[in-house]
Write a protein that holds these residues in place. Structure first.
Motif, mmCIF file in Angstrom:
data_model
loop_
_atom_site.group_PDB
_atom_site.id
_atom_site.type_symbol
_atom_site.label_atom_id
_atom_site.label_comp_id
_atom_site.label_asym_id
_atom_site.label_seq_id
_atom_site.Cartn_x
_atom_site.Cartn_y
_atom_site.Cartn_z
ATOM 1 N N PHE A 29 0.783 -1.240 0.000
ATOM 2 C CA PHE A 29 0.000 0.000 0.000
ATOM 3 C C PHE A 29 0.820 1.299 0.000
ATOM 4 O O PHE A 29 0.290 2.347 -0.353
ATOM 5 N N SER A 30 2.080 1.254 0.396
ATOM 6 C CA SER A 30 2.849 2.490 0.539
ATOM 7 C C SER A 30 2.994 3.316 -0.737
ATOM 8 O O SER A 30 2.875 4.542 -0.674
ATOM 9 N N PRO A 31 3.253 2.713 -1.898
ATOM 10 C CA PRO A 31 3.366 3.567 -3.087
ATOM 11 C C PRO A 31 2.104 4.402 -3.327
ATOM 12 O O PRO A 31 2.187 5.600 -3.606
ATOM 13 N N ALA A 32 0.954 3.779 -3.171
ATOM 14 C CA ALA A 32 -0.303 4.506 -3.370
ATOM 15 C C ALA A 32 -0.502 5.550 -2.275
ATOM 16 O O ALA A 32 -0.922 6.680 -2.550
ATOM 17 N N LEU A 33 -0.187 5.203 -1.036
ATOM 18 C CA LEU A 33 -0.358 6.149 0.063
ATOM 19 C C LEU A 33 0.580 7.350 -0.076
ATOM 20 O O LEU A 33 0.180 8.486 0.194
ATOM 21 N N MET A 34 1.796 7.107 -0.521
ATOM 22 C CA MET A 34 2.754 8.201 -0.689
ATOM 23 C C MET A 34 2.275 9.176 -1.767
ATOM 24 O O MET A 34 2.326 10.386 -1.580
ATOM 25 N N GLY A 35 1.816 8.651 -2.878
ATOM 26 C CA GLY A 35 1.309 9.515 -3.936
ATOM 27 C C GLY A 35 0.074 10.272 -3.496
ATOM 28 O O GLY A 35 -0.080 11.468 -3.773
ATOM 29 N N PHE A 36 -0.793 9.572 -2.812
ATOM 30 C CA PHE A 36 -2.030 10.156 -2.303
ATOM 31 C C PHE A 36 -1.715 11.305 -1.350
ATOM 32 O O PHE A 36 -2.221 12.418 -1.509
ATOM 33 N N ALA A 37 -0.847 11.054 -0.386
ATOM 34 C CA ALA A 37 -0.488 12.092 0.589
ATOM 35 C C ALA A 37 0.217 13.256 -0.097
ATOM 36 O O ALA A 37 -0.055 14.421 0.210
ATOM 37 N N GLY A 38 1.098 12.946 -1.027
ATOM 38 C CA GLY A 38 1.817 14.002 -1.732
ATOM 39 C C GLY A 38 0.892 14.944 -2.482
ATOM 40 O O GLY A 38 1.153 16.147 -2.576
ATOM 41 N N ARG A 39 -0.218 14.415 -2.984
ATOM 42 C CA ARG A 39 -1.183 15.247 -3.701
ATOM 43 C C ARG A 39 -2.031 16.083 -2.744
ATOM 44 O O ARG A 39 -2.479 17.166 -3.111
ATOM 45 N N GLU A 43 2.720 20.670 1.815
ATOM 46 C CA GLU A 43 4.154 20.401 1.908
ATOM 47 C C GLU A 43 4.369 18.919 1.573
ATOM 48 O O GLU A 43 4.499 18.081 2.461
ATOM 49 N N PRO A 44 4.407 18.575 0.266
ATOM 50 C CA PRO A 44 4.462 17.167 -0.135
ATOM 51 C C PRO A 44 5.648 16.385 0.406
ATOM 52 O O PRO A 44 5.575 15.176 0.541
ATOM 53 N N PHE A 45 6.734 17.076 0.762
ATOM 54 C CA PHE A 45 7.894 16.370 1.291
ATOM 55 C C PHE A 45 7.597 15.688 2.628
ATOM 56 O O PHE A 45 8.369 14.852 3.086
ATOM 57 N N LEU A 46 6.471 16.024 3.254
ATOM 58 C CA LEU A 46 6.090 15.396 4.522
ATOM 59 C C LEU A 46 5.310 14.099 4.339
ATOM 60 O O LEU A 46 4.945 13.450 5.323
ATOM 61 N N ALA A 82 -4.733 12.771 8.392
ATOM 62 C CA ALA A 82 -3.442 13.318 8.820
ATOM 63 C C ALA A 82 -3.001 14.446 7.880
ATOM 64 O O ALA A 82 -2.434 15.445 8.341
ATOM 65 N N CYS A 83 -3.276 14.306 6.597
ATOM 66 C CA CYS A 83 -2.927 15.370 5.641
ATOM 67 C C CYS A 83 -3.755 16.623 5.895
ATOM 68 O O CYS A 83 -3.226 17.747 5.845
ATOM 69 N N ILE A 84 -5.018 16.443 6.187
ATOM 70 C CA ILE A 84 -5.877 17.594 6.496
ATOM 71 C C ILE A 84 -5.345 18.314 7.733
ATOM 72 O O ILE A 84 -5.221 19.539 7.744
ATOM 73 N N ASN A 85 -4.998 17.553 8.772
ATOM 74 C CA ASN A 85 -4.447 18.156 9.996
ATOM 75 C C ASN A 85 -3.130 18.867 9.718
ATOM 76 O O ASN A 85 -2.894 19.970 10.217
ATOM 77 N N GLN A 86 -2.275 18.247 8.913
ATOM 78 C CA GLN A 86 -0.987 18.862 8.587
ATOM 79 C C GLN A 86 -1.193 20.145 7.793
ATOM 80 O O GLN A 86 -0.504 21.135 8.008
ATOM 81 N N ASN A 87 -2.155 20.146 6.880
ATOM 82 C CA ASN A 87 -2.433 21.349 6.093
ATOM 83 C C ASN A 87 -2.944 22.487 6.975
ATOM 84 O O ASN A 87 -2.632 23.657 6.733
ATOM 85 N N PHE A 136 2.580 7.766 -15.696
ATOM 86 C CA PHE A 136 1.534 8.353 -14.860
ATOM 87 C C PHE A 136 2.120 9.457 -13.987
ATOM 88 O O PHE A 136 1.610 10.575 -13.949
ATOM 89 N N TYR A 137 3.203 9.159 -13.274
ATOM 90 C CA TYR A 137 3.765 10.136 -12.347
ATOM 91 C C TYR A 137 4.332 11.354 -13.074
ATOM 92 O O TYR A 137 4.155 12.483 -12.617
ATOM 93 N N LEU A 138 4.995 11.143 -14.198
ATOM 94 C CA LEU A 138 5.535 12.286 -14.935
ATOM 95 C C LEU A 138 4.424 13.161 -15.499
ATOM 96 O O LEU A 138 4.541 14.382 -15.540
ATOM 97 N N SER A 139 3.330 12.531 -15.903
ATOM 98 C CA SER A 139 2.217 13.301 -16.454
ATOM 99 C C SER A 139 1.383 13.935 -15.357
ATOM 100 O O SER A 139 1.150 15.142 -15.354
ATOM 101 N N PHE A 140 0.973 13.135 -14.388
ATOM 102 C CA PHE A 140 0.068 13.610 -13.348
ATOM 103 C C PHE A 140 0.786 14.413 -12.270
ATOM 104 O O PHE A 140 0.370 15.513 -11.920
ATOM 105 N N GLU A 141 1.868 13.873 -11.752
ATOM 106 C CA GLU A 141 2.573 14.540 -10.660
ATOM 107 C C GLU A 141 3.379 15.740 -11.152
ATOM 108 O O GLU A 141 3.366 16.795 -10.540
#
Length: 192
Positions: A29-39, A43-46, A82-87, A136-141
């Protein structure tokens, strides 16, 4: 997943406190969670810190889940929260007022729905071959055009277009059971 997930060997090992089972869940699940959180984060580096904290919470509650799907849902909801709280913390540090999403329930609902679909999309992408994930990442991210991606990867532009078609097909297939306007969602994801 076929069969009864409550007897899934990975779930059983996780319930028993096997750290390797947590590692397997993280690999899944981590690859999907990392992309999800980054979006979602200002502060995507978090994203890595957020996801790591979510796995700690998952481990602390390891006996509460009756399926792998239940774990997946927890991971995405906890990451989103957690992303909402961080934002909100970011806004306060920037001297901005707290988010007005609570004042506009329609906007809050739209963002909630979008975040749910983003979670699903990142999970689908994480299961794709590396070459499709890269496009996907180069286009979307990164927001790169097919020409820019082709130049960066040093492959023909048509190959990039073909891979984007494969990504679209995989996303359509993965989201076919969800009531969503796919053309609008895909246009939002891939503006080029």
């Amino acid at each position: 997943m076929p069969g009864n997930e409550t007897t899934h060997p990975l779930l059983q090992r996780f319930h028993e406190g096997d750290p390797a089972a947590l590692g397997e869940l993280s690999d899944r699940f981590s690859p999907a969670l990392m992309g999800f959180a980054g979006r979602l984060l200002h502060e995507p580096f978090l994203a890595g810190d957020i996801v790591q904290d979510v796995y700690i919470k998952l481990w602390q509650r390891k006996g509460e889940y009756d399926s792998i799907e239940g774990i997946r849902k927890f991971l995405f909801v906890a990451t989103r929260n957690a992303c909402i709280n961080q934002n909100e913390k970011y806004r306060l540090r920037q001297g901005q007022p707290p988010s007005s999403e609570d004042a506009d329930p329609d906007e809050a609902m739209r963002k909630l729905i979008l975040s749910e679909y983003l979670g699903l999309i990142y999970q689908i992408v994480a299961a794709m071959p590396d070459k499709l994930q890269q496009v996907f990442y180069l286009s979307f991210e990164e927001g790169l055009s097919p020409e820019d991606i082709a130049q960066q990867l040093d492959i023909p532009r048509q190959t990039i277009k073909n891979r984007k078609v494969e990504v679209y097909k995989a996303l359509r297939e993965g989201l076919k059971h969800y009531k969503v306007a796919m053309p609008i969602l895909l246009k939002m994801l891939f503006p080029h």
